[in-house]
Motif scaffolding. Structure first.
Motif, PDB file in Angstrom:
ATOM      1  N   SER A   1       0.423  -1.546   0.168  1.00  0.00           N
ATOM      2  CA  SER A   1       0.368   0.094  -0.083  1.00  0.00           C
ATOM      3  C   SER A   1       0.674   1.147   0.081  1.00  0.00           C
ATOM      4  CB  SER A   1      -1.065   0.052   1.408  1.00  0.00           C
ATOM      5  OG  SER A   1      -1.685  -0.766   0.914  1.00  0.00           O
ATOM      6  N   HIS A   2       1.863   1.137   0.901  1.00  0.00           N
ATOM      7  CA  HIS A   2       2.685   2.440   0.668  1.00  0.00           C
ATOM      8  C   HIS A   2       3.513   2.239  -0.308  1.00  0.00           C
ATOM      9  CE1 HIS A   2       7.719   3.677   1.196  1.00  0.00           C
ATOM     10  NE2 HIS A   2       6.731   4.603   1.434  1.00  0.00           N
ATOM     11  N   ASP A   3       3.901   1.604  -0.788  1.00  0.00           N
ATOM     12  CA  ASP A   3       4.946   1.144  -2.575  1.00  0.00           C
ATOM     13  C   ASP A   3       4.058   2.274  -4.055  1.00  0.00           C
ATOM     14  OD1 ASP A   3       6.819   0.945  -1.038  1.00  0.00           O
ATOM     15  OD2 ASP A   3       7.129  -0.995  -2.224  1.00  0.00           O
ATOM     16  N   ALA A   4       2.374   1.634  -3.346  1.00  0.00           N
ATOM     17  CA  ALA A   4       1.781   2.572  -4.609  1.00  0.00           C
ATOM     18  C   ALA A   4       1.088   3.962  -4.698  1.00  0.00           C
ATOM     19  CB  ALA A   4       0.070   1.342  -4.122  1.00  0.00           C
ATOM     20  N   ALA A   5       1.572   4.428  -3.445  1.00  0.00           N
ATOM     21  CA  ALA A   5       0.928   5.624  -2.753  1.00  0.00           C
ATOM     22  C   ALA A   5       1.881   6.452  -3.733  1.00  0.00           C
ATOM     23  CB  ALA A   5       0.235   5.625  -1.268  1.00  0.00           C
ATOM     24  N   VAL A   6       3.396   5.769  -2.751  1.00  0.00           N
ATOM     25  CA  VAL A   6       4.061   7.121  -2.846  1.00  0.00           C
ATOM     26  C   VAL A   6       5.028   7.381  -4.295  1.00  0.00           C
ATOM     27  CG1 VAL A   6       5.197   6.561  -0.659  1.00  0.00           C
ATOM     28  CG2 VAL A   6       6.243   5.110  -2.720  1.00  0.00           C
ATOM     29  N   ALA A   7       4.507   6.177  -5.306  1.00  0.00           N
ATOM     30  CA  ALA A   7       4.287   6.465  -6.577  1.00  0.00           C
ATOM     31  C   ALA A   7       3.541   7.676  -7.083  1.00  0.00           C
ATOM     32  CB  ALA A   7       4.062   4.573  -7.243  1.00  0.00           C
ATOM     33  N   ARG A   8       2.605   7.205  -6.564  1.00  0.00           N
ATOM     34  CA  ARG A   8       1.750   8.637  -6.966  1.00  0.00           C
ATOM     35  C   ARG A   8       1.510  10.298  -6.872  1.00  0.00           C
ATOM     36  NH1 ARG A   8      -2.856   7.043  -9.865  1.00  0.00           N
ATOM     37  NH2 ARG A   8      -2.232   4.832  -9.373  1.00  0.00           N
ATOM     38  N   ILE A   9       2.233  10.080  -5.492  1.00  0.00           N
ATOM     39  CA  ILE A   9       2.846  11.359  -4.736  1.00  0.00           C
ATOM     40  C   ILE A   9       3.970  12.021  -4.766  1.00  0.00           C
ATOM     41  CG2 ILE A   9       0.145  11.095  -3.445  1.00  0.00           C
ATOM     42  CD1 ILE A   9       3.745  10.734  -1.731  1.00  0.00           C
ATOM     43  N   SER A  10       4.946  11.009  -4.955  1.00  0.00           N
ATOM     44  CA  SER A  10       6.316  10.838  -4.517  1.00  0.00           C
ATOM     45  C   SER A  10       7.275  10.566  -5.364  1.00  0.00           C
ATOM     46  CB  SER A  10       7.477  10.323  -3.011  1.00  0.00           C
ATOM     47  OG  SER A  10       8.443  10.793  -3.154  1.00  0.00           O
ATOM     48  N   HIS A  11       7.375   9.268  -6.468  1.00  0.00           N
ATOM     49  CA  HIS A  11       8.197   8.712  -7.605  1.00  0.00           C
ATOM     50  C   HIS A  11       7.126   9.814  -8.580  1.00  0.00           C
ATOM     51  CE1 HIS A  11       8.695   5.175  -4.402  1.00  0.00           C
ATOM     52  NE2 HIS A  11       9.455   6.256  -4.026  1.00  0.00           N
TER      53      HIS A  11
END
Length: 345
Positions: free
Chosen positions: A207-217
């Motif tokens: 869940s973390h990786d899916a979220a940060v892909a959109r708002i950070s990466h």
């Protein structure tokens, strides 16, 4: 259990020691890697009065850290042996490419220490941890704060104040009352985040990786593309560039290796986000080719999304829980679904 949206001012954990702490934490903190994030953690932890020491590979950096009044060494084995002797919480604050090496050194020199990390991807770290059978003493972390600069010189006190700090719970016991060792480490990581003034947001690695892909990466990828597009416009374009270009390309000034490490260790989720953006851009291109040309659909959708983000900034839902109580892992899952911060007692 209670879930609420803050209606008043909550005490700042950075200025009210122990307000939300599960226990009085005087456990030492050992930080491996004293750049922007690791160095800023060191500064805040020492300011709180906790013992903190660390390792950095560069002797010149270590000399600067010592001159600034902090406890550091470039002898990783000795630092970890001290961590083992003092039952310290080990914080891995190196790039993802060095995580495996750091874990191997922990296995050799600090075989009973609890471990956390501050790497911007979580599934890749957990795979390294599980490959070494260390999952019962590992709790992943990711402070969502930083600058475009790096190194000890860029570190600062207060970097994490009010920022979300993801604490993972993939290794939580499946039955309430089990996993006492892991629970102790989880509480220590939560307390570390509180000690530096952060807001704890629980999430599992995927869940973390899916979220940060959109708002950070993804923002790093888009910033790089926008920077290239502006630069390709020549001298006049760069002379006319103002706020929107400056803000949209800010993170493009980061070390390119940071973007590479984030995206290349989170490929599946970053590709999914890029493909969604590409579809929106393709649709906008076709709308502009139409008669009359229009970009209204994307502009309106983007405006609404930005308003929703602004409405949520600084107003995360709050979930209060007692770790180890019946159903507390289900509460963590609920907090994850809500993007809620947690207060633990």
């Amino acid at each position: 259990m209670s879930i609420s949206t803050p209606s008043g001012v909550y005490p700042d954990p950075a200025t009210t020691p122990g307000k939300h702490h599960i226990l009085h934490e005087d456990r030492p903190v050992c930080i491996l890697g004293l750049g922007l994030i690791g160095g800023s953690i060191m500064r805040d932890v020492q300011a709180r009065g906790r013992r903190v020491f660390g390792w950095d590979r560069t002797q010149s950096t270590v000399t600067n850290i010592i001159d600034d009044g902090f406890d550091a060494s470039n002898d990783c084995s000795a630092v970890l042996e001290r961590a083992e002797d003092e039952d310290a919480l080990v914080v891995i604050a190196t790039p993802m490419s060095a995580v495996g090496t750091m874990l191997d050194r922990v296995v050799e020199h600090a075989p009973t220490c609890g471990i956390t990390d501050v790497v911007s991807v979580k599934q890749a770290v957990i795979r390294e941890v599980r490959a070494r059978g260390m999952h019962d003493r590992f709790v992943g972390g990711h402070p969502m704060s930083g600058t475009s600069h790096n190194g000890w010189e860029a570190s600062q006190t207060g970097l994490f104040t009010g920022a979300p700090w993801v604490v993972t719970f993939d290794n939580a016991p499946t039955n309430d009352g089990d996993g006492g060792r892991w629970l102790r480490e989880w509480m220590s990581v939560v307390n570390l985040a509180y000690d530096v003034g952060a807001e704890v947001v629980p999430a599992r690695a995927q869940s973390h990786d899916a979220a940060v892909a959109r708002i950070s990466h993804l923002p790093h990828v888009l910033a790089d593309a926008l920077a290239v597009a502006g630069d390709s416009g020549g001298a006049l374009a760069l002379s006319l560039a103002a706020g929107s270009f400056r803000d949209g390309t800010r993170v493009a000034s980061s070390d390119p290796e940071l973007t590479e490490a984030m995206c290349e260790n989170n490929v599946k989720e970053v590709l999914r986000a890029i493909e969604e953006v590409q579809t929106m851009l393709d649709e906008a291109r076709e709308s502009l080719r139409a008669t009359p040309p229009s970009v209204a659909e994307l502009a309106d959708a983007g405006h609404r999304s930005r308003i929703r983000y602004e409405a949520r900034t600084g107003k995360r839902p709050v979930l209060r829980l007692h770790p180890g109580d019946a159903g507390w892992v289900d509460q963590l899952k609920q907090a994850e679904n809500l993007g809620a911060r947690i207060e633990v007692f």
